[in-house]
Design a protein around this motif. Structure first.
Motif, PDB file in Angstrom:
ATOM      1  N   ARG A  79      17.026  42.438  39.534  1.00 53.09           N
ATOM      2  CA  ARG A  79      17.865  43.198  39.253  1.00 53.09           C
ATOM      3  C   ARG A  79      18.449  44.450  39.723  1.00 53.09           C
ATOM      4  O   ARG A  79      17.636  44.931  40.525  1.00 53.09           O
ATOM      5  N   GLY A  80      19.161  44.701  39.799  1.00 53.29           N
ATOM      6  CA  GLY A  80      19.891  46.378  40.953  1.00 53.29           C
ATOM      7  C   GLY A  80      19.324  46.635  42.408  1.00 53.29           C
ATOM      8  O   GLY A  80      19.587  47.609  42.582  1.00 53.29           O
ATOM      9  N   ARG A  81      19.522  45.349  42.849  1.00 55.47           N
ATOM     10  CA  ARG A  81      19.990  45.097  44.091  1.00 55.47           C
ATOM     11  C   ARG A  81      21.018  44.311  44.849  1.00 55.47           C
ATOM     12  O   ARG A  81      21.133  44.314  46.093  1.00 55.47           O
ATOM     13  N   GLY A  82      21.458  43.916  43.728  1.00 58.27           N
ATOM     14  CA  GLY A  82      23.430  43.504  44.491  1.00 58.27           C
ATOM     15  C   GLY A  82      23.287  42.203  44.804  1.00 58.27           C
ATOM     16  O   GLY A  82      23.559  41.279  45.084  1.00 58.27           O
ATOM     17  N   LEU A  83      21.347  41.509  44.175  1.00 58.72           N
ATOM     18  CA  LEU A  83      21.670  40.138  44.761  1.00 58.72           C
ATOM     19  C   LEU A  83      22.295  39.514  43.058  1.00 58.72           C
ATOM     20  O   LEU A  83      22.833  38.185  44.018  1.00 58.72           O
ATOM     21  N   ALA A  84      22.867  39.242  42.141  1.00 61.62           N
ATOM     22  CA  ALA A  84      23.996  38.542  41.884  1.00 61.62           C
ATOM     23  C   ALA A  84      25.277  39.111  41.783  1.00 61.62           C
ATOM     24  O   ALA A  84      26.063  37.792  42.285  1.00 61.62           O
ATOM     25  N   SER A  85      25.281  40.119  42.863  1.00 65.19           N
ATOM     26  CA  SER A  85      27.331  39.353  43.271  1.00 65.19           C
ATOM     27  C   SER A  85      27.056  39.190  44.383  1.00 65.19           C
ATOM     28  O   SER A  85      27.714  37.979  45.090  1.00 65.19           O
ATOM     29  N   ARG A  86      26.290  39.362  45.149  1.00 67.54           N
ATOM     30  CA  ARG A  86      26.066  38.539  46.654  1.00 67.54           C
ATOM     31  C   ARG A  86      25.947  36.749  46.304  1.00 67.54           C
ATOM     32  O   ARG A  86      26.809  35.581  46.590  1.00 67.54           O
ATOM     33  N   ALA A  87      25.562  36.169  45.262  1.00 65.44           N
ATOM     34  CA  ALA A  87      24.958  34.818  44.671  1.00 65.44           C
ATOM     35  C   ALA A  87      26.526  34.973  43.895  1.00 65.44           C
ATOM     36  O   ALA A  87      27.361  33.261  44.233  1.00 65.44           O
ATOM     37  N   VAL A  88      27.236  35.433  43.545  1.00 60.59           N
ATOM     38  CA  VAL A  88      28.462  34.403  42.461  1.00 60.59           C
ATOM     39  C   VAL A  88      29.446  34.772  43.857  1.00 60.59           C
ATOM     40  O   VAL A  88      30.239  33.295  43.926  1.00 60.59           O
ATOM     41  N   ARG A  89      29.191  36.385  44.718  1.00 60.12           N
ATOM     42  CA  ARG A  89      30.202  35.583  46.066  1.00 60.12           C
ATOM     43  C   ARG A  89      29.887  33.989  46.658  1.00 60.12           C
ATOM     44  O   ARG A  89      30.947  33.527  47.287  1.00 60.12           O
ATOM     45  N   ILE A  90      29.520  34.321  47.158  1.00 59.76           N
ATOM     46  CA  ILE A  90      28.842  32.277  47.634  1.00 59.76           C
ATOM     47  C   ILE A  90      28.961  31.779  46.679  1.00 59.76           C
ATOM     48  O   ILE A  90      30.164  30.400  47.523  1.00 59.76           O
ATOM     49  N   ILE A  91      28.872  31.418  45.839  1.00 62.42           N
ATOM     50  CA  ILE A  91      29.279  30.071  44.869  1.00 62.42           C
ATOM     51  C   ILE A  91      30.954  30.185  44.661  1.00 62.42           C
ATOM     52  O   ILE A  91      31.500  29.354  45.073  1.00 62.42           O
ATOM     53  N   ALA A  92      31.405  31.610  44.757  1.00 67.87           N
ATOM     54  CA  ALA A  92      33.397  30.895  44.455  1.00 67.87           C
ATOM     55  C   ALA A  92      33.779  30.708  45.697  1.00 67.87           C
ATOM     56  O   ALA A  92      34.691  29.824  45.544  1.00 67.87           O
ATOM     57  N   GLY A  93      33.232  31.723  46.658  1.00 66.54           N
ATOM     58  CA  GLY A  93      33.573  31.180  47.982  1.00 66.54           C
ATOM     59  C   GLY A  93      33.582  29.765  48.614  1.00 66.54           C
ATOM     60  O   GLY A  93      34.217  28.505  49.281  1.00 66.54           O
ATOM     61  N   TRP A  94      32.423  29.205  48.593  1.00 63.97           N
ATOM     62  CA  TRP A  94      31.632  27.777  48.447  1.00 63.97           C
ATOM     63  C   TRP A  94      33.558  26.935  47.058  1.00 63.97           C
ATOM     64  O   TRP A  94      32.780  25.653  47.687  1.00 63.97           O
ATOM     65  N   SER A  95      33.188  27.371  45.972  1.00 67.78           N
ATOM     66  CA  SER A  95      33.867  26.481  45.103  1.00 67.78           C
ATOM     67  C   SER A  95      35.959  26.830  45.631  1.00 67.78           C
ATOM     68  O   SER A  95      35.879  25.323  46.042  1.00 67.78           O
ATOM     69  N   LEU A  96      36.015  27.587  46.268  1.00 66.86           N
ATOM     70  CA  LEU A  96      37.243  27.363  46.982  1.00 66.86           C
ATOM     71  C   LEU A  96      37.469  26.794  47.524  1.00 66.86           C
ATOM     72  O   LEU A  96      38.467  25.963  48.646  1.00 66.86           O
ATOM     73  N   GLU A  97      36.340  26.925  48.858  1.00 61.79           N
ATOM     74  CA  GLU A  97      35.936  25.573  49.975  1.00 61.79           C
ATOM     75  C   GLU A  97      36.561  24.840  49.835  1.00 61.79           C
ATOM     76  O   GLU A  97      36.827  23.292  50.955  1.00 61.79           O
ATOM     77  N   THR A  98      35.555  24.002  49.157  1.00 59.52           N
ATOM     78  CA  THR A  98      35.263  23.152  48.938  1.00 59.52           C
ATOM     79  C   THR A  98      36.064  21.992  47.542  1.00 59.52           C
ATOM     80  O   THR A  98      35.596  21.275  47.620  1.00 59.52           O
ATOM     81  N   THR A  99      36.865  22.395  46.746  1.00 58.16           N
ATOM     82  CA  THR A  99      37.176  21.772  45.762  1.00 58.16           C
ATOM     83  C   THR A  99      38.646  22.577  45.626  1.00 58.16           C
ATOM     84  O   THR A  99      38.867  23.083  46.207  1.00 58.16           O
ATOM     85  N   GLU A 100      39.426  21.896  45.027  1.00 57.88           N
ATOM     86  CA  GLU A 100      40.930  22.079  44.896  1.00 57.88           C
ATOM     87  C   GLU A 100      40.925  23.617  42.987  1.00 57.88           C
ATOM     88  O   GLU A 100      42.363  23.305  43.484  1.00 57.88           O
ATOM     89  N   VAL A 101      40.060  24.096  42.896  1.00 59.74           N
ATOM     90  CA  VAL A 101      40.053  24.841  41.561  1.00 59.74           C
ATOM     91  C   VAL A 101      40.735  25.699  42.566  1.00 59.74           C
ATOM     92  O   VAL A 101      41.116  26.115  43.835  1.00 59.74           O
ATOM     93  N   ILE A 102      42.100  27.028  41.146  1.00 61.89           N
ATOM     94  CA  ILE A 102      42.522  27.781  41.806  1.00 61.89           C
ATOM     95  C   ILE A 102      42.765  28.794  41.054  1.00 61.89           C
ATOM     96  O   ILE A 102      42.170  29.745  41.328  1.00 61.89           O
ATOM     97  N   ARG A 103      41.465  29.138  39.546  1.00 56.56           N
ATOM     98  CA  ARG A 103      41.302  30.062  38.950  1.00 56.56           C
ATOM     99  C   ARG A 103      39.203  29.529  38.743  1.00 56.56           C
ATOM    100  O   ARG A 103      39.336  28.975  37.926  1.00 56.56           O
TER     101      ARG A 103
END
Length: 170
Positions: A95-119
């Motif tokens: 914790r406290g090193r920005g790793l969770a934020s990086r992981a969330v950005r990765i999975i959010a980007g992957w989700s938007l790229e590979t699915t039809e998810v809008i929200r």
């Protein structure tokens, strides 16, 4: 992203999951069994791996790039219709090193790229300010409080803050 890697869970991750889930903050904010035993950790890995294979949800280990040790968990629940939800936890030492934020950005980007998810949605327990900060640092916007969204361990309703990311152009 060069710092964080998301990968499928492995049976060998059970010890790291067990160790992380001894943390009082994880037990406070995530409805994990108590006590959290090695058998529970092994079951978590088996169950989430099977759910990932079956789809559409994806449950992944967070590791620091160059290491093979799981330091956290991230899940995309769904998509169901046009929505998906993201949840995560990190072991105390990560914790406290920005790793969770990086992981969330990765999975959010992957989700938007590979699915039809809008929200994409993230919700937190009301007192989990650190998790809310992860959501906003990851590009999610605070949307508001949902009344009686969760029940605490004693069955009392909790109002939960929600954060949202909407597909650009939607």
């Amino acid at each position: 992203d060069g710092v964080v890697t998301l990968r499928p869970w492995r049976d060998s991750d059970a010890a790291a999951v067990h160790e992380a889930c001894q943390d009082p903050l994880i037990a406070r904010f995530i409805p994990i069994p108590q006590p959290y035993t090695m058998a529970v950790a092994a079951d978590f890995i088996a169950r989430t791996s099977a759910e990932t294979i079956a789809g559409p949800s994806a449950h992944l280990a967070i590791v620091e790039t160059g290491s093979d040790r799981a330091i956290g968990s991230i899940s995309r629940h769904g998509p169901v219709e046009h929505r998906a939800m993201i949840g995560y936890w990190l072991a105390p030492a990560a914790r406290g090193r920005g790793l969770a934020s990086r992981a969330v950005r990765i999975i959010a980007g992957w989700s938007l790229e590979t699915t039809e998810v809008i929200r994409l949605e993230i919700f937190t327990e009301p007192d989990n300010e650190a998790s809310g900060a992860v959501a906003t640092r990851s590009g999610f916007e605070f949307e508001g409080m949902r009344r009686a969204w969760l029940l605490d361990r004693d069955g009392h309703p909790l109002d939960c803050p929600f954060y949202v990311m909407v597909r650009p152009g939607a």
